[in-house]
Design a protein around this motif. Structure first.
Motif, PDB file in Angstrom:
ATOM      1  N   ASP B  57     -25.731  19.241  49.245  1.00  0.00           N
ATOM      2  CA  ASP B  57     -24.311  19.575  49.398  1.00  0.00           C
ATOM      3  C   ASP B  57     -24.020  20.859  48.621  1.00  0.00           C
ATOM      4  O   ASP B  57     -23.283  20.858  47.630  1.00  0.00           O
ATOM      5  N   THR B  58     -24.636  21.938  49.085  1.00  0.00           N
ATOM      6  CA  THR B  58     -24.463  23.255  48.465  1.00  0.00           C
ATOM      7  C   THR B  58     -23.999  24.219  49.551  1.00  0.00           C
ATOM      8  O   THR B  58     -24.056  23.900  50.739  1.00  0.00           O
ATOM      9  N   ARG B  62     -25.070  23.351  53.372  1.00  0.00           N
ATOM     10  CA  ARG B  62     -24.040  22.968  54.341  1.00  0.00           C
ATOM     11  C   ARG B  62     -24.121  23.793  55.624  1.00  0.00           C
ATOM     12  O   ARG B  62     -23.660  23.352  56.667  1.00  0.00           O
ATOM     13  N   SER B  78     -23.395  14.024  45.571  1.00  0.00           N
ATOM     14  CA  SER B  78     -23.123  13.959  47.007  1.00  0.00           C
ATOM     15  C   SER B  78     -24.226  14.693  47.744  1.00  0.00           C
ATOM     16  O   SER B  78     -24.952  15.503  47.160  1.00  0.00           O
ATOM     17  N   HIS B  80     -24.971  16.488  51.880  1.00  0.00           N
ATOM     18  CA  HIS B  80     -24.289  16.916  53.109  1.00  0.00           C
ATOM     19  C   HIS B  80     -24.863  16.134  54.291  1.00  0.00           C
ATOM     20  O   HIS B  80     -26.035  16.291  54.634  1.00  0.00           O
ATOM     21  N   THR B  81     -24.040  15.289  54.897  1.00  0.00           N
ATOM     22  CA  THR B  81     -24.520  14.421  55.983  1.00  0.00           C
ATOM     23  C   THR B  81     -23.728  14.610  57.270  1.00  0.00           C
ATOM     24  O   THR B  81     -23.975  13.912  58.258  1.00  0.00           O
ATOM     25  N   GLU B  82     -22.785  15.544  57.247  1.00  0.00           N
ATOM     26  CA  GLU B  82     -21.831  15.667  58.343  1.00  0.00           C
ATOM     27  C   GLU B  82     -22.504  15.840  59.713  1.00  0.00           C
ATOM     28  O   GLU B  82     -22.046  15.298  60.719  1.00  0.00           O
TER      29      GLU B  82
END
Lengths: 129, 158
Positions: B57-58, B62, B78, B80-82
């Protein structure tokens, strides 16, 4: 991910997959698989349930220790909820979203054409399930 | 109430693509044989490596989907899983330990169940192209795990 596991295993590193998409993993074929029958997203246990998370990883380590043949699957002994309606819900296609999905597809293809023109050739799977 | 059954993700994905106007169905990887390597030492002497499909999540993680190596300590707050296919309508990925088992493995190191946890874990992107995964990413992950001197690898796709 299953393909990565197979490559590592073929090159001498024992592997184990923890996952919730059983059909995809078993279709590919992997050495050791711990199946968590949950909605996609939390294969290591429910969010913030530390006891369950520790129990699942402990089962995974035990499976690494005991499996003797490829394509060994075990199932974690937990259910997501008494209500199983989430099983019908994932990536659902019906009259309520048919038009919206068709529109999204058009948009996605337009974006991919732009990406390709810019030299971006890595494409993810559709991820709005 | 819905009955209990294993969700057919291949069928759902195929229908979802068709509904979005794709005319060629995705073909999932299928193999007739599966490699198997026995453990070379007891688990309580093994160094464990972890691989996730989540990106860091950087700023870079991202926007740029590729292989990343991330420190296991401190555990990232966290990931990034979006862009990944997970069930966004019914759950969330706010608890990293629910899909990357770092905290749990640290407990097992303390308890003596495993020898050690490799100092970094790796992010590998999910790919439509199986060729990219096999020819590029799998080879790169193998190299990084060898650098980490891991004895076993735990892979967790979301």
């Amino acid at each position: 991910m299953s393909l990565v596991a197979r490559h590592l295993e073929a090159n001498g590193i024992p592997t184990l997959i923890i996952g919730s998409a059983r059909d995809i993993v078993e279709h590919c074929g992997v050495p050791r698989f711990l199946y968590t029958d949950f909605p996609l997203g939390n294969p290591c246990g429910k969010p913030y349930d530390h006891d369950m998370q520790l129990s699942i990883i402990s089962q995974a380590i035990a499976l690494l220790r005991t499996a003797t043949t490829a394509n060994t699957t075990e199932k974690a002994p937990y259910i997501w909820s008494a209500d199983n309606s989430w099983r019908d819900d994932y990536a659902k296609v019906d009259d309520s979203n048919r038009e919206e999905l068709a529109r999204r597809g058009e948009e996605r293809r337009r974006r991919q054409t732009e990406d390709k023109a810019e030299g971006i050739d890595r494409v993810a799977m559709i991820a709005d399930g | 109430m819905t009955e209990v059954y294993d969700v057919s993700y291949m069928e759902r994905t195929r229908d979802y693509y068709r509904a979005q106007g794709y005319t060629t169905d995705y073909r999932w990887a299928q193999n007739s044989e599966t490699p198997f390597t026995p453990l070379s030492k007891p688990m309580n002497e093994c160094r464990v490596g972890v691989i996730s499909t989540a990106m860091p999540d950087t700023e870079l993680g991202r926007v740029n989907r590729r292989i990343y190596s991330n420190l296991v300590s401190p555990i990232p707050e966290s990931m990034h899983t979006e862009e990944l296919s997970w069930h966004k309508a019914v759950t969330h990925t706010d608890d990293v330990n629910s899909f990357i088992p770092l905290e749990q493995l640290m407990v097992l190191v303390d308890e003596g169940g495993i020898g050690s946890l490799a100092p970094r874990f790796h992010s590998v992107p999910t790919e439509y192209s199986q060729g990219n995964t096999i020819d590029n990413d799998a080879a790169e992950i193998l190299e990084r795990l060898r650098e980490d001197e891991v004895d076993v690898a735990i892979l967790v796709p979301l």
